[in-house]
Each structure stands twice: as structure tokens, then as C-alpha cells.
Design an enzyme around this catalytic site. Structure first.
Site, short mmCIF file in Angstrom:
data_model
loop_
_atom_site.label_atom_id
_atom_site.label_comp_id
_atom_site.label_asym_id
_atom_site.label_seq_id
_atom_site.Cartn_x
_atom_site.Cartn_y
_atom_site.Cartn_z
N ARG A 110 35.26 32.93 24.41
CA ARG A 110 36.11 32.98 25.61
C ARG A 110 37.45 32.38 25.22
O ARG A 110 37.51 31.21 24.84
CB ARG A 110 35.47 32.21 26.76
CG ARG A 110 36.43 32.01 27.93
CD ARG A 110 35.74 31.55 29.18
NE ARG A 110 35.02 32.64 29.81
CZ ARG A 110 34.56 32.62 31.06
NH1 ARG A 110 34.77 31.56 31.82
NH2 ARG A 110 33.91 33.65 31.56
N HIS A 137 37.20 41.53 30.38
CA HIS A 137 35.96 40.77 30.59
C HIS A 137 34.80 41.78 30.56
O HIS A 137 34.17 42.06 31.59
CB HIS A 137 36.04 40.04 31.93
CG HIS A 137 35.04 38.93 32.09
ND1 HIS A 137 34.15 38.55 31.10
CD2 HIS A 137 34.79 38.10 33.15
CE1 HIS A 137 33.41 37.56 31.53
NE2 HIS A 137 33.78 37.26 32.77
N GLN A 140 31.26 41.07 32.03
CA GLN A 140 31.23 41.10 33.50
C GLN A 140 31.06 42.53 34.00
O GLN A 140 30.22 42.79 34.86
CB GLN A 140 32.55 40.50 34.03
CG GLN A 140 32.64 40.46 35.53
CD GLN A 140 31.64 39.48 36.13
OE1 GLN A 140 31.57 38.34 35.73
NE2 GLN A 140 30.85 39.94 37.09
N ASP A 232 38.56 39.42 43.08
CA ASP A 232 38.53 38.29 42.13
C ASP A 232 39.61 37.31 42.58
O ASP A 232 40.44 37.62 43.45
CB ASP A 232 38.81 38.82 40.70
CG ASP A 232 38.71 37.73 39.63
OD1 ASP A 232 38.15 36.64 39.91
OD2 ASP A 232 39.20 37.97 38.50
N CYS A 272 33.19 38.64 40.77
CA CYS A 272 32.68 38.12 39.49
C CYS A 272 32.30 36.65 39.61
O CYS A 272 31.49 36.17 38.82
CB CYS A 272 33.72 38.33 38.40
SG CYS A 272 35.29 37.53 38.77
N ARG A 300 24.32 39.14 34.83
CA ARG A 300 25.02 38.73 33.61
C ARG A 300 23.99 38.41 32.53
O ARG A 300 24.16 38.75 31.36
CB ARG A 300 25.89 37.48 33.87
CG ARG A 300 27.02 37.67 34.87
CD ARG A 300 28.11 38.59 34.34
NE ARG A 300 28.63 38.13 33.06
CZ ARG A 300 29.55 37.18 32.89
NH1 ARG A 300 30.09 36.58 33.94
NH2 ARG A 300 29.97 36.84 31.68
N1 CP Z 1 32.26 35.47 36.14
C1 CP Z 1 32.38 34.58 35.13
O1 CP Z 1 32.69 34.92 33.97
O2 CP Z 1 32.10 33.30 35.49
P1 CP Z 1 32.28 31.97 34.61
O3 CP Z 1 33.77 31.74 34.46
O4 CP Z 1 31.59 30.90 35.37
O5 CP Z 1 31.67 32.21 33.25
N1 NVA Z 2 40.12 36.52 36.45
C1 NVA Z 2 39.38 35.28 36.34
C2 NVA Z 2 37.94 35.56 36.08
C3 NVA Z 2 37.05 34.36 35.94
C4 NVA Z 2 35.64 34.73 35.60
C5 NVA Z 2 39.98 34.42 35.26
O1 NVA Z 2 40.36 34.94 34.20
O2 NVA Z 2 40.10 33.21 35.47
#
Ligand code: CP
Ligand code: NVA
Length: 317
Positions: A110, A137, A140, A232, A272, A300
Site C-alpha cells: 500500500r 485499488h 477493492q 467513497d 469501500c 475482501r
Molecule cells: N477499503 C479499504 O481498503 O479499507 P482499509 O483502508 O481499511 O484497508
Molecule cells: N480513496 C480512499 C480509499 C480508502 C480505502 C483513500 O485512498 O484514502
């Protein structure tokens, strides 16, 4: 759906790198993983394998579902915050990738910049999975379409409407949706549209799959007769300095009881997560009968187990 493609050794950086058939293979495997999980059938297809997990940003779902997922597959997950590695002290992504490839069988990352996960994949000799970048993502979107398929029995021909910021989650939703034949509608404020490259890909995908892509600035027009309404957060991780400005700009894009009245009566609400209740979505929508967010979060686990099993060679199709 056909189980004919081998995904062993592949990276998962962006779903645009995958064909419709390959995405359907992952979804089919995810369904199988969920059944095995529910009936308690052992499925230790990655026995003895190790997964490295590098997180530059916080996470609840992604971290826990990957760690639990690799354990259920018979392997071991090793979590590193970026601060734990020598990365923070200047060791390059390339060298980190080369070294970790000698120890672990797969990597999850990440990152802030999508280029970091691309560089990891370039220099690693093992599969690299994008666990969220500023661009996409994909894990997701796999769980999202698994959920849509479960709830609606199909994906092709459904009206999947995303209301909010044209961000990483929106990108993956539109890429996968147009590959799978959905009619994807994205409603954003002006200036917050999805990336131009993603729009071009999604248009090409739709032309091939029989789906469609529509970009709008009016949330009400967008959600008319929707099968799925997705939103989101307005401010993604890394954009905190813009939060106040964004709260103003996105206010008309809140998914609330008034807005969802225009969707089909049996529409499903998706997010998400994490949700900022009272901002992009109200309690009476996220907690309503139409909301499937907890099943979506659960998926997930199943979708990522399928992905790991396929790319790390635990399931050969
Ligand atoms: N939706 C998602 O990726 O959640 P987290 O940021 O908690 O991993
Ligand atoms: N768009 C959000 C998604 C989190 C899972 C972010 O990048 O923070």
C-alpha cells in the site's frame, strides 16, 4: 465463466492489465474460497509460503484480510509499516524488492505513489499485489464485483453508479465494471473527474464488452434507475490539507435518503469503507436494508485469497 487462464507469477497492479476472462477466473475462485471458508473445508493451497506486506498508509480491512487470508491458505503474513524497513533511511524500492524476493513468495504493498508499487513489481522476482495506491485499488474492485454478482446474480447490463471523487477506488470500479459489461456512471464535481487514461481505457473496455461509461456532474441524474450506488470518502489518504475545501465542493454529492429515492427500489448501496458518516453518506443509507457494505468488506478476504492462490501458484487453472 471459464477457468482456462493461468495467473501464476502475475503481478496485480491495476485491473486494466487483466482480461475479462482473467477477472472472471478470479471472481469464480473467490466464490469457491468463500464456500470453502463457510463449510469449513481445509484449503491450505499456499502451505509454507510467506507473504510480505508493506504499508505506507494505515489500513483496517486490507491489512487484516490479507494477513488472515494467507494464514487460512496455510502460509504466513509478515507486516511491515514503511517505518520498519530501511526504506525510510533511504534504501531504494528496487533494492528492497530484490532483497525481499529472496525471502518471501509474494508481496502486498500500500503506497502513496503508484510508481512505487510499479517499481517494486519491476525489481521483485515474485508477484506484487497493489493494496491501494493513489491511482488504483484493484483488490477493492475484485471484492466489489464479487459482492455485486452475489447480490444481483450478474454484472453485465447493470447500472453501477459511483457518486463522489474520481479517485483510486472510482478508477478500479470503472475499469473492472467496463471490462465485465456493466453500465458504469461516474458523477463527480467539476475538476474531480477520473484520470484521463482511465476514462480512455474504460471507453475501450466498454466497446469490447458491450457495457458503457458515462461521466456526469449531476448526482441526481446519475443515480436514476441505478442498480448499484457506490461512494467513497471525499478526502483520500494523503489529501488531508484539502479536506475543508473538499467538504464544500462535495456537499451536493452526499448519498442520502433523498438521492437514493431515484434509484431502483432494490438498488444496493456500496462503500469501500472507512466511511465518514454524515459526509459522503448518511446513517440512514449506510445502515439501511439496501446497504451491503459489511458483505462487501467480508469479500475482501475471499477475493484476495483467490488472488493470492492464483498468482502465488497455489491454484493452477
Ligand atoms: N477499503 C479499504 O481498503 O479499507 P482499509 O483502508 O481499511 O484497508
Ligand atoms: N480513496 C480512499 C480509499 C480508502 C480505502 C483513500 O485512498 O484514502
Amino acid at each position: 465463466m471459464h477457468m482456462v487462464v493461468s495467473l501464476a507469477g502475475r503481478d496485480m497492479l491495476c485491473l486494466q492489465d487483466y482480461t475479462r476472462e482473467e477477472i472472471e477466473t478470479i471472481l469464480k475462485t473467490a466464490e469457491m474460497m468463500k464456500i470453502w471458508n463457510k463449510i469449513g473445508k481445509p484449503h491450505r493451497v499456499l502451505e509454507g509460503k510467506t507473504l510480505g506486506m508493506i504499508f505506507q498508509k494505515p489500513s483496517t480491512r486490507t491489512r487484516v484480510s490479507f494477513e488472515v487470508g494467507i494464514y487460512q491458505l496455510g502460509g504466513l503474513g509478515l507486516y511491515f509499516s514503511a517505518n520498519d524497513l530501511q526504506l525510510r533511511r533511504g534504501e531504494t524500492i528496487a533494492d528492497t524488492a530484490r532483497v525481499l524476493s529472496r525471502y518471501v513468495d509474494g508481496l502486498v504493498a500500500r503506497v502513496y505513489s503508484h510508481k512505487d508499487v510499479e517499481d517494486l513489481a519491476k525489481y521483485a522476482k515474485i508477484p506484487v499485489i497493489n493494496a491501494l495506491s493513489d491511482f488504483s485499488h484493484p483488490c477493492q474492485a475484485l471484492a466489489d464485483y464479487q459482492t455485486i454478482l452475489e447480490k444481483k446474480g450478474r454484472i453485465a447490463g447493470l447500472k453501477v453508479v459511483y457518486v463522489g471523487d474520481g479517485n483510486n477506488v472510482a478508477h478500479s470500479l470503472m475499469i473492472a465494471g467496463t471490462k465485465l459489461g456493466a453500465n458504469v456512471v461516474i458523477a463527480t464535481p467539476e475538476g474531480y473527474e477520473p484520470d484521463k487514461r482511465v476514462i480512455k481505457w474504460a471507453e475501450e473496455n466498454a466497446a469490447e464488452s458491450g457495457g458503457s461509461l458515462e461521466l456526469l456532474h449531476d448526482p441526481l441524474e446519475a443515480v436514476k434507475d441505478a442498480d448499484v450506488i457506490y461512494t467513497d470518502v471525499w478526502t483520500s489518504m494523503g489529501q488531508e490539507a484539502e479536506a475543508e475545501e473538499r467538504r464544500k465542493v462535495f456537499r451536493p454529492f452526499q448519498v442520502n435518503k433523498e438521492l437514493v429515492k431515484h434509484a431502483k427500489p432494490d438498488f444496493i448501496f456500496m462503500h469501500c469503507l472507512p466511511a465518514h458518516r454524515g459526509e459522503e453518506v448518511t446513517d440512514d443509507v449506510i445502515d439501511s436494508q439496501n446497504s451491503v457494505v459489511w458483505d462487501e468488506a467480508e469479500n475482501r478476504l475471499h477475493a484476495q485469497k483467490a488472488l493470492m492462490a492464483l498468482v502465488m501458484g497455489g491454484i493452477k487453472v
